[in-house]
Design a protein around this motif. Sequence first.
Motif, PDB file in Angstrom:
ATOM      1  N   SER A  63      29.572  -7.972  33.129  1.00 46.72           N
ATOM      2  CA  SER A  63      30.450  -7.057  33.511  1.00 46.72           C
ATOM      3  C   SER A  63      29.753  -5.808  33.711  1.00 46.72           C
ATOM      4  O   SER A  63      28.790  -5.383  33.404  1.00 46.72           O
ATOM      5  N   THR A  64      30.267  -5.065  34.895  1.00 45.51           N
ATOM      6  CA  THR A  64      29.666  -3.790  35.288  1.00 45.51           C
ATOM      7  C   THR A  64      29.922  -2.730  34.414  1.00 45.51           C
ATOM      8  O   THR A  64      29.246  -1.689  34.352  1.00 45.51           O
ATOM      9  N   GLU A  65      31.063  -2.942  33.715  1.00 50.51           N
ATOM     10  CA  GLU A  65      31.232  -1.812  32.842  1.00 50.51           C
ATOM     11  C   GLU A  65      31.979  -2.426  31.190  1.00 50.51           C
ATOM     12  O   GLU A  65      32.703  -3.201  31.402  1.00 50.51           O
TER      13      GLU A  65
END
Length: 217
Positions: A63-65
């Motif tokens: 996930s990007t964050e």
Amino acid sequence: MPQARHLDQLLTPAPETEEVMEISFNPSNPNAAYLRSNEFWHIDGLLDEIAPKSSILTARVTSTEGGETEFASTYAAYDELSDSEKEQFARLRVVHTFDAVQRMTYTDPTPEQVADWATRTVREHPLVWEHDSGRRSLVLGATASHIAGMDVDEGKALLAELRDRITGPGKVCSHSWTEGDTVFWDNTGLMHRVREFDRDKPRIMHRITVAGEEKIK
């Protein structure tokens, strides 16, 4: 473009095997609905006859964050107990259920969900695990339903207090994932959880567990 093709390849559902479990919210993943509860502190396999010795997690799509995995030592938690707590807790047994962990996510479950959860094995474990090595650890986590023979609310309060003590400031190790990372840990002496992330975006992990060698006793 090669990166896009690579991502599409990773998003193709992996065949379910006994060795590799896909941890994702892909609609094709038969375990997706249950995996939402992984955000709560837990020990893998407490509903099995023998819990895994260790767990191995590999990041395929990150996930990007968010989405970090956190760990907290249940060995250290036992060592930090007072002598009177060690004596008291050595006599306690905890009932672990699939229903308990799923209700942390689904607070208003459907009759179908409740019926499904009720088909799963119920285990009773000592609160204190005396390992063959002589070390001791606490056996806690989201599967812990209640303490046998204790008032339900009182038992739940004690379990919550111990969880908060184990995972307090300075006691948690956090891993931020990069694609290709592999992390393995002693499942007999650590609780873990995943931090929040956007479940509408891809995040795919592959998990392998190493068979356990000793029953919790």
